[in-house]
Enzyme design. Sequence first.
Site, PDB file in Angstrom:
ATOM      1  N   CYS A   2      15.898 -12.446  32.380  1.00 18.79           N
ATOM      2  CA  CYS A   2      17.147 -12.775  33.070  1.00 18.79           C
ATOM      3  C   CYS A   2      17.897 -11.499  33.429  1.00 18.79           C
ATOM      4  O   CYS A   2      17.665 -10.442  32.856  1.00 18.79           O
ATOM      5  CB  CYS A   2      18.031 -13.614  32.174  1.00 18.79           C
ATOM      6  SG  CYS A   2      17.172 -15.028  31.492  1.00 18.79           S
ATOM      7  N   ARG A  27      14.394  -9.903  38.206  1.00 16.67           N
ATOM      8  CA  ARG A  27      14.343 -10.125  36.757  1.00 16.67           C
ATOM      9  C   ARG A  27      14.191 -11.601  36.412  1.00 16.67           C
ATOM     10  O   ARG A  27      13.950 -11.946  35.256  1.00 16.67           O
ATOM     11  CB  ARG A  27      15.614  -9.589  36.093  1.00 16.67           C
ATOM     12  CG  ARG A  27      15.772  -8.099  36.178  1.00 16.67           C
ATOM     13  CD  ARG A  27      17.003  -7.677  35.424  1.00 16.67           C
ATOM     14  NE  ARG A  27      16.876  -7.945  34.014  1.00 16.67           N
ATOM     15  CZ  ARG A  27      16.321  -7.129  33.134  1.00 16.67           C
ATOM     16  NH1 ARG A  27      15.849  -5.974  33.526  1.00 16.67           N
ATOM     17  NH2 ARG A  27      16.232  -7.459  31.874  1.00 16.67           N
ATOM     18  N   TRP A  78      15.464 -16.572  34.097  1.00 21.30           N
ATOM     19  CA  TRP A  78      14.018 -16.768  33.939  1.00 21.30           C
ATOM     20  C   TRP A  78      13.909 -17.577  32.654  1.00 21.30           C
ATOM     21  O   TRP A  78      14.111 -17.047  31.569  1.00 21.30           O
ATOM     22  CB  TRP A  78      13.339 -15.414  33.804  1.00 21.30           C
ATOM     23  CG  TRP A  78      11.851 -15.432  33.793  1.00 21.30           C
ATOM     24  CD1 TRP A  78      11.013 -15.393  34.870  1.00 21.30           C
ATOM     25  CD2 TRP A  78      11.004 -15.423  32.642  1.00 21.30           C
ATOM     26  NE1 TRP A  78       9.714 -15.376  34.453  1.00 21.30           N
ATOM     27  CE2 TRP A  78       9.670 -15.400  33.106  1.00 21.30           C
ATOM     28  CE3 TRP A  78      11.225 -15.462  31.262  1.00 21.30           C
ATOM     29  CZ2 TRP A  78       8.582 -15.401  32.232  1.00 21.30           C
ATOM     30  CZ3 TRP A  78      10.147 -15.470  30.413  1.00 21.30           C
ATOM     31  CH2 TRP A  78       8.840 -15.434  30.902  1.00 21.30           C
ATOM     32  N   ASN A 104      20.908 -12.530  28.279  1.00 18.16           N
ATOM     33  CA  ASN A 104      19.499 -12.240  28.538  1.00 18.16           C
ATOM     34  C   ASN A 104      18.857 -11.956  27.183  1.00 18.16           C
ATOM     35  O   ASN A 104      19.398 -11.174  26.411  1.00 18.16           O
ATOM     36  CB  ASN A 104      19.398 -11.014  29.453  1.00 18.16           C
ATOM     37  CG  ASN A 104      18.002 -10.450  29.523  1.00 18.16           C
ATOM     38  OD1 ASN A 104      17.019 -11.184  29.383  1.00 18.16           O
ATOM     39  ND2 ASN A 104      17.899  -9.143  29.720  1.00 18.16           N
ATOM     40  N   GLY A 105      17.740 -12.617  26.898  1.00 16.15           N
ATOM     41  CA  GLY A 105      17.076 -12.406  25.610  1.00 16.15           C
ATOM     42  C   GLY A 105      16.787 -13.749  24.948  1.00 16.15           C
ATOM     43  O   GLY A 105      16.812 -14.790  25.608  1.00 16.15           O
ATOM     44  N   GLU A 487      -7.184  -4.392  38.244  1.00 19.35           N
ATOM     45  CA  GLU A 487      -5.892  -4.389  38.920  1.00 19.35           C
ATOM     46  C   GLU A 487      -5.960  -5.232  40.203  1.00 19.35           C
ATOM     47  O   GLU A 487      -5.017  -5.958  40.528  1.00 19.35           O
ATOM     48  CB  GLU A 487      -5.471  -2.939  39.211  1.00 19.35           C
ATOM     49  CG  GLU A 487      -4.136  -2.777  39.885  1.00 19.35           C
ATOM     50  CD  GLU A 487      -2.943  -3.431  39.179  1.00 19.35           C
ATOM     51  OE1 GLU A 487      -3.059  -3.875  38.030  1.00 19.35           O
ATOM     52  OE2 GLU A 487      -1.883  -3.524  39.820  1.00 19.35           O
ATOM     53  N   LYS A 491      -3.514  -8.468  40.849  1.00 21.49           N
ATOM     54  CA  LYS A 491      -2.646  -8.610  42.027  1.00 21.49           C
ATOM     55  C   LYS A 491      -2.949  -9.947  42.710  1.00 21.49           C
ATOM     56  O   LYS A 491      -2.039 -10.658  43.085  1.00 21.49           O
ATOM     57  CB  LYS A 491      -2.872  -7.472  43.045  1.00 21.49           C
ATOM     58  CG  LYS A 491      -2.360  -6.114  42.656  1.00 21.49           C
ATOM     59  CD  LYS A 491      -0.869  -5.957  42.683  1.00 21.49           C
ATOM     60  CE  LYS A 491      -0.250  -6.246  41.366  1.00 21.49           C
ATOM     61  NZ  LYS A 491      -0.021  -5.212  40.427  1.00 21.49           N
ATOM     62  N   GLU A 494      -1.625 -13.003  40.606  1.00 19.57           N
ATOM     63  CA  GLU A 494      -0.178 -13.180  40.413  1.00 19.57           C
ATOM     64  C   GLU A 494       0.557 -13.552  41.689  1.00 19.57           C
ATOM     65  O   GLU A 494       1.554 -14.262  41.629  1.00 19.57           O
ATOM     66  CB  GLU A 494       0.468 -11.981  39.716  1.00 19.57           C
ATOM     67  CG  GLU A 494       0.510 -10.719  40.498  1.00 19.57           C
ATOM     68  CD  GLU A 494       1.096  -9.542  39.704  1.00 19.57           C
ATOM     69  OE1 GLU A 494       2.031  -9.751  38.922  1.00 19.57           O
ATOM     70  OE2 GLU A 494       0.608  -8.421  39.890  1.00 19.57           O
ATOM     71  N   HIS A 510     -24.429 -11.356  31.408  1.00 25.72           N
ATOM     72  CA  HIS A 510     -24.155 -11.884  30.070  1.00 25.72           C
ATOM     73  C   HIS A 510     -23.291 -13.140  30.108  1.00 25.72           C
ATOM     74  O   HIS A 510     -22.694 -13.505  29.110  1.00 25.72           O
ATOM     75  CB  HIS A 510     -23.519 -10.791  29.205  1.00 25.72           C
ATOM     76  CG  HIS A 510     -24.396  -9.591  29.089  1.00 25.72           C
ATOM     77  ND1 HIS A 510     -25.509  -9.568  28.279  1.00 25.72           N
ATOM     78  CD2 HIS A 510     -24.374  -8.386  29.725  1.00 25.72           C
ATOM     79  CE1 HIS A 510     -26.121  -8.390  28.402  1.00 25.72           C
ATOM     80  NE2 HIS A 510     -25.454  -7.668  29.283  1.00 25.72           N
ATOM     81  N   LYS A 609      10.112  -9.394  36.612  1.00 27.05           N
ATOM     82  CA  LYS A 609       9.729  -7.999  36.718  1.00 27.05           C
ATOM     83  C   LYS A 609       9.724  -7.286  35.370  1.00 27.05           C
ATOM     84  O   LYS A 609       8.838  -6.501  35.077  1.00 27.05           O
ATOM     85  CB  LYS A 609      10.711  -7.308  37.666  1.00 27.05           C
ATOM     86  CG  LYS A 609      10.427  -5.845  37.914  1.00 27.05           C
ATOM     87  CD  LYS A 609       9.264  -5.693  38.847  1.00 27.05           C
ATOM     88  CE  LYS A 609       8.915  -4.250  39.130  1.00 27.05           C
ATOM     89  NZ  LYS A 609       7.550  -4.162  39.658  1.00 27.05           N
TER      90      LYS A 609
HETATM   91  C1  F6R Z   1       1.915  -6.871  37.419  1.00 25.68           C
HETATM   92  C2  F6R Z   1       3.021  -6.324  36.686  1.00 25.68           C
HETATM   93  C3  F6R Z   1       3.042  -6.519  35.221  1.00 25.68           C
HETATM   94  C4  F6R Z   1       3.639  -5.276  34.535  1.00 25.68           C
HETATM   95  C5  F6R Z   1       3.800  -5.536  33.027  1.00 25.68           C
HETATM   96  C6  F6R Z   1       4.303  -4.303  32.305  1.00 25.68           C
HETATM   97  O1  F6R Z   1       2.016  -6.594  38.787  1.00 25.68           O
HETATM   98  O2  F6R Z   1       3.916  -5.752  37.243  1.00 25.68           O
HETATM   99  O3  F6R Z   1       1.785  -6.815  34.732  1.00 25.68           O
HETATM  100  O4  F6R Z   1       2.794  -4.204  34.764  1.00 25.68           O
HETATM  101  O5  F6R Z   1       4.706  -6.577  32.830  1.00 25.68           O
HETATM  102  O6  F6R Z   1       5.523  -3.885  32.805  1.00 25.68           O
HETATM  103  P1  F6R Z   1       6.081  -2.425  32.523  1.00 25.68           P
HETATM  104  O7  F6R Z   1       5.208  -1.475  33.207  1.00 25.68           O
HETATM  105  O8  F6R Z   1       7.485  -2.457  33.072  1.00 25.68           O
HETATM  106  O9  F6R Z   1       6.072  -2.248  31.033  1.00 25.68           O
END
Ligand code: F6R
Length: 614
Positions: A2, A27, A78, A104-105, A487, A491, A494, A510, A609
């Site tokens: 949040c 967020r 969130w 938030n939390g 990666e 991408k 998500e 395997h 995020k």
């Molecule tokens: C994926 C993404 C997440 C972050 C993860 C760690 O696109 O952004 O997987 O990489 O939540 O976040 P940080 O780097 O802020 O610790």
Amino acid sequence: MCGIVGYVGDRDAAPIIVDALVRLEYRGYDSAGVATIHEGKLYVAKDAGKLTEGGEPTELQRKLRSLPGKIGIGHTRWATHGDPNEVNAHPHVDCEERIAVVHNGIIENFMELREELESKGHRFVSDTDTEVVPHLIEEGMKEGKSFFEAFVEAVRKLEGSYAVAAICVDEPDVILAARKESPLVVGLGDGENFLASDIPAILPETNRVIPIDDGEIVVVRKEEVKILDANTLEDVTGSKEVQVVEEDPHKLERGGYPHFMLKEIHEQPEAVAKTLTLERERLFEMAEELVKGDYSRLCIVACGTSYHAGLGGKYATEMIARFPVDVQIASEFRYVTKNLVDEDTLVLAISQSGETADTLAAVREAKERGATTIALTNVVGSTITREVDHVIYTHAGFEKAVAATKTYTAQLAALYLLAVELGRHMGEITDSEAEEYLRELESVPEKLERILSWEMERELAVMGGRYKERPNWFFIGRGPGYPTAMEGALKLKEITYQHAEAYPAGELKHGPLALIEEGVPVVAVVQPGGVYEKMLANVEEVKARGATVISVADESDDIVEEHSDHVIRVPSITEEFSPIVYTVPLQVLAYYMSVARGIDPDYPRNLAKSVTVE
Ligand code: F6R
């Protein structure tokens, strides 16, 4: 998670709060709300939904903007406790609707607190943990305490993590806030002051900020900000440093791009170039120190995309410096691997936000066991920077889209510099080999520019549209191609909501090969180097079973075409550094597939995020 915001001053609070919430929407974006005080009355508006759709303000945003008053708090949510709906949206209020709270939390002991408050006659309407806070304050004030005393007492009863802010009609000129394990900053204005979860939320209003630390309480008035120790109530304002943030607030806008994600993808050449230039000296010194420190192991901890950067760093460090690197997912490390850490271990925590709860917990565990800790982060003043022994920054600028892109390539740039310098200091490579590697790194921004050319983007957009309905994807790679595959798959899943799995190509036989049939898309990362021939064999293996093969390969490769349905050609780069180049077209592919599927790539469902809860 949040986002919270507060404003007190002479201007109308609601529009300022809403603009800041829009900047904070990365967020959390399942609901939003604002509370203000005007002429002795509390106004609250909130609902499920986003504040912007396709760049335009929503009805909810218009509703929140219209609240009257010069003081207020706001929230973008969130959901953790309770569905995203109007009742569960913040702010939450007490029985008499005199106090409003945003949070938030996670308040871990909220059930006990709620039962106790209900037994005293408090009426709860939501399923949230947050709602206990206004009722706790109300209870304290009923007992004759001031708003401040009741707030302090309430905060002391909370277990868990919080950044919490409250206003009360009895004291209409003050916002009270507190922090434990969730980010909170104060912004200083002239005759007005701000509160927010993150600096970018308030950056267009002020660039003078004070990050609040765990265990602190903040009293915000229009002419004054006071920061107190929550336990002793000692005034610690004088000991806090006012940071002046240099970031250009205009960079926080979409700047003509349809989405922040595409803008940030295009900012990668600059992010990599800046990181290579600005962090070079610092990384060189660090490599020297590390070698002197005689550590027996380097352990990287991170989550998600940052974890994949860690894996990219591992391959480069092991290939160039021949130094063993252990890369751990922070949420696993904090409970299991931590036991292997001691004074001889160097722990490098990677977190673009610097606020990820699991990564922070891993750092704390490592410190407790005597390890030396380093953070690699993008956010100056973030929590992680205040907890570790050394900090390395990526210079990617603020990243707003939920899916990390430019911070990932910037993290790789920093890790590659470290790998080269470690190799040089450990005598594994000569000075001239090191210089050769550094020249290769310096060429990366220009290579990324070429990948991000209009022609290439169009090709990837067409591919994204063509395959947008394929529900199951595989990404395969070997050596440094494996983190690229991981990666690329992350991408895709998500932001397109299609299932994607990454495998080291050698693992196909395997088990996963059983899933390959006619039309299953397989993205193969086929960089030249030690594993090239083996990768071609794997590509052949899936092709023979009917897979649609999309290979990412060197621009001069004229063999891979025979084995692939499509080849995404990228500029030549040494194998050790290939993830920094090979991942970029996969970001672009995922972006265009997301758009073709009618998804907003900046705000994928269920994600946020900055993951500040476990
Ligand atoms: C994926 C993404 C997440 C972050 C993860 C760690 O696109 O952004 O997987 O990489 O939540 O976040 P940080 O780097 O802020 O610790």
